[in-house]
Design a protein around this motif. Structure first.
Motif, PDB file in Angstrom:
ATOM      1  N   PRO A 126      38.947  46.008  39.470  1.00  0.00           N
ATOM      2  CA  PRO A 126      39.496  45.956  40.823  1.00  0.00           C
ATOM      3  C   PRO A 126      38.391  45.984  41.880  1.00  0.00           C
ATOM      4  O   PRO A 126      37.261  46.401  41.619  1.00  0.00           O
ATOM      5  N   ASP A 127      38.755  45.566  43.055  1.00  0.00           N
ATOM      6  CA  ASP A 127      37.835  45.499  44.182  1.00  0.00           C
ATOM      7  C   ASP A 127      37.677  46.891  44.786  1.00  0.00           C
ATOM      8  O   ASP A 127      38.519  47.345  45.528  1.00  0.00           O
ATOM      9  N   HIS A 128      36.563  47.585  44.449  1.00  0.00           N
ATOM     10  CA  HIS A 128      36.325  48.926  44.962  1.00  0.00           C
ATOM     11  C   HIS A 128      35.146  48.986  45.912  1.00  0.00           C
ATOM     12  O   HIS A 128      34.736  50.066  46.297  1.00  0.00           O
ATOM     13  N   ALA A 129      34.568  47.847  46.235  1.00  0.00           N
ATOM     14  CA  ALA A 129      33.395  47.857  47.108  1.00  0.00           C
ATOM     15  C   ALA A 129      33.834  48.156  48.531  1.00  0.00           C
ATOM     16  O   ALA A 129      34.686  47.468  49.082  1.00  0.00           O
ATOM     17  N   PRO A 130      33.256  49.194  49.151  1.00  0.00           N
ATOM     18  CA  PRO A 130      33.626  49.501  50.533  1.00  0.00           C
ATOM     19  C   PRO A 130      33.007  48.496  51.491  1.00  0.00           C
ATOM     20  O   PRO A 130      31.994  47.882  51.167  1.00  0.00           O
ATOM     21  N   PRO A 131      33.623  48.320  52.650  1.00  0.00           N
ATOM     22  CA  PRO A 131      33.000  47.449  53.641  1.00  0.00           C
ATOM     23  C   PRO A 131      31.617  47.975  54.003  1.00  0.00           C
ATOM     24  O   PRO A 131      31.405  49.178  54.076  1.00  0.00           O
ATOM     25  N   ALA A 132      30.672  47.069  54.190  1.00  0.00           N
ATOM     26  CA  ALA A 132      29.298  47.465  54.472  1.00  0.00           C
ATOM     27  C   ALA A 132      29.109  47.731  55.952  1.00  0.00           C
ATOM     28  O   ALA A 132      29.788  47.173  56.796  1.00  0.00           O
ATOM     29  N   VAL A 133      28.157  48.594  56.240  1.00  0.00           N
ATOM     30  CA  VAL A 133      27.716  48.849  57.597  1.00  0.00           C
ATOM     31  C   VAL A 133      26.205  48.835  57.533  1.00  0.00           C
ATOM     32  O   VAL A 133      25.625  49.492  56.673  1.00  0.00           O
ATOM     33  N   PRO A 134      25.517  48.134  58.318  1.00  0.00           N
ATOM     34  CA  PRO A 134      25.963  47.310  59.425  1.00  0.00           C
ATOM     35  C   PRO A 134      26.345  45.901  58.993  1.00  0.00           C
ATOM     36  O   PRO A 134      26.056  45.502  57.874  1.00  0.00           O
ATOM     37  N   ALA A 135      26.949  45.187  59.931  1.00  0.00           N
ATOM     38  CA  ALA A 135      27.334  43.807  59.652  1.00  0.00           C
ATOM     39  C   ALA A 135      26.086  42.947  59.457  1.00  0.00           C
ATOM     40  O   ALA A 135      25.038  43.213  60.012  1.00  0.00           O
ATOM     41  N   ARG A 136      26.225  41.935  58.644  1.00  0.00           N
ATOM     42  CA  ARG A 136      25.123  41.020  58.345  1.00  0.00           C
ATOM     43  C   ARG A 136      25.470  39.621  58.824  1.00  0.00           C
ATOM     44  O   ARG A 136      26.631  39.308  59.040  1.00  0.00           O
ATOM     45  N   VAL A 137      24.459  38.786  58.933  1.00  0.00           N
ATOM     46  CA  VAL A 137      24.683  37.367  59.139  1.00  0.00           C
ATOM     47  C   VAL A 137      25.135  36.841  57.783  1.00  0.00           C
ATOM     48  O   VAL A 137      24.421  36.979  56.793  1.00  0.00           O
ATOM     49  N   LEU A 138      26.320  36.277  57.732  1.00  0.00           N
ATOM     50  CA  LEU A 138      26.910  35.894  56.455  1.00  0.00           C
ATOM     51  C   LEU A 138      26.741  34.405  56.177  1.00  0.00           C
ATOM     52  O   LEU A 138      26.705  33.592  57.094  1.00  0.00           O
ATOM     53  N   PRO A 139      26.669  34.063  54.894  1.00  0.00           N
ATOM     54  CA  PRO A 139      26.502  32.649  54.532  1.00  0.00           C
ATOM     55  C   PRO A 139      27.801  31.882  54.704  1.00  0.00           C
ATOM     56  O   PRO A 139      28.896  32.456  54.668  1.00  0.00           O
ATOM     57  N   LYS A 140      27.679  30.589  54.877  1.00  0.00           N
ATOM     58  CA  LYS A 140      28.839  29.718  54.820  1.00  0.00           C
ATOM     59  C   LYS A 140      29.108  29.469  53.334  1.00  0.00           C
ATOM     60  O   LYS A 140      28.214  29.066  52.590  1.00  0.00           O
ATOM     61  N   LEU A 141      30.329  29.758  52.894  1.00  0.00           N
ATOM     62  CA  LEU A 141      30.663  29.571  51.482  1.00  0.00           C
ATOM     63  C   LEU A 141      30.849  28.094  51.176  1.00  0.00           C
ATOM     64  O   LEU A 141      31.518  27.370  51.916  1.00  0.00           O
ATOM     65  N   THR A 142      30.210  27.664  50.084  1.00  0.00           N
ATOM     66  CA  THR A 142      30.320  26.287  49.620  1.00  0.00           C
ATOM     67  C   THR A 142      30.725  26.311  48.154  1.00  0.00           C
ATOM     68  O   THR A 142      30.713  27.367  47.508  1.00  0.00           O
ATOM     69  N   GLU A 143      31.025  25.158  47.610  1.00  0.00           N
ATOM     70  CA  GLU A 143      31.355  25.056  46.193  1.00  0.00           C
ATOM     71  C   GLU A 143      30.196  25.566  45.331  1.00  0.00           C
ATOM     72  O   GLU A 143      30.402  26.213  44.316  1.00  0.00           O
ATOM     73  N   GLN A 144      28.977  25.292  45.766  1.00  0.00           N
ATOM     74  CA  GLN A 144      27.805  25.688  44.985  1.00  0.00           C
ATOM     75  C   GLN A 144      27.510  27.184  45.036  1.00  0.00           C
ATOM     76  O   GLN A 144      27.074  27.764  44.053  1.00  0.00           O
ATOM     77  N   ASN A 145      27.729  27.835  46.186  1.00  0.00           N
ATOM     78  CA  ASN A 145      27.320  29.233  46.315  1.00  0.00           C
ATOM     79  C   ASN A 145      28.455  30.254  46.265  1.00  0.00           C
ATOM     80  O   ASN A 145      28.212  31.454  46.261  1.00  0.00           O
ATOM     81  N   ARG A 146      29.704  29.798  46.234  1.00  0.00           N
ATOM     82  CA  ARG A 146      30.858  30.709  46.302  1.00  0.00           C
ATOM     83  C   ARG A 146      30.816  31.784  45.211  1.00  0.00           C
ATOM     84  O   ARG A 146      31.044  32.959  45.483  1.00  0.00           O
ATOM     85  N   ALA A 147      30.524  31.426  43.988  1.00  0.00           N
ATOM     86  CA  ALA A 147      30.522  32.417  42.897  1.00  0.00           C
ATOM     87  C   ALA A 147      29.482  33.505  43.158  1.00  0.00           C
ATOM     88  O   ALA A 147      29.753  34.690  42.945  1.00  0.00           O
TER      89      ALA A 147
END
Length: 143
Positions: A2-23
């Motif tokens: 199950p998804d137990h990862a808490p939301p992170a602090v601080p916020a980061r610049v996030l990647p754009k999800l693509t077919e290649q990097n999504r996994a």
């Protein structure tokens, strides 16, 4: 798992999800660090690509152990982003699965002065919400 990862602090610049990097960016939901691996020559490839740079074989995301060593690092003292407290460690870690299989990351949960080249580390994930998606940023902590 199950998804137990808490939301992170601080916020980061996030990647754009693509077919290649999504996994790579979403595998942390299941506690897995997923790296592209060639179905033809078995080479691990990071960053994700469309095909194997060695043999042009197809790449499939597969889990790795999450164990690594610090290859190189820097301790940033400058507050480039006011939301990110200093000091923080930016590192290149080398995964145990293959020589030269390296990831840019942050070292967390330790004093920055204790980080050294060769330090054994293991993956952890910071959950970040990115619109309708959740991204799981792989960070590493001493093991």
């Amino acid at each position: 798992m199950p998804d137990h990862a808490p939301p992170a602090v601080p916020a980061r610049v996030l990647p754009k999800l693509t077919e290649q990097n999504r996994a790579f960016w979403t595998g942390g939901a299941d506690g897995q660090l997923l790296i592209a691996r060639c179905t033809k020559c078995a080479m691990w490839v990071h960053p994700p690509a469309s095909d194997c740079p060695e043999c042009s074989g197809a790449l499939v995301a597969q889990p790795v152990s999450g164990q690594a060593t610090v290859f190189s690092y820097t301790v940033n003292q400058q507050p480039f982003n006011p939301a990110v407290p200093v000091p923080y460690v930016v590192a290149i870690v080398e995964l145990v699965e293959q020589a030269d299989l390296r990831i840019a990351t942050n070292i967390v949960d330790c004093d920055p002065d204790s980080v050294r080249v060769g330090l054994p580390v293991e993956v952890r994930f910071e959950r970040q919400d990115a619109g309708d998606d959740a991204v799981y940023v792989p960070v590493f902590a001493p093991r």
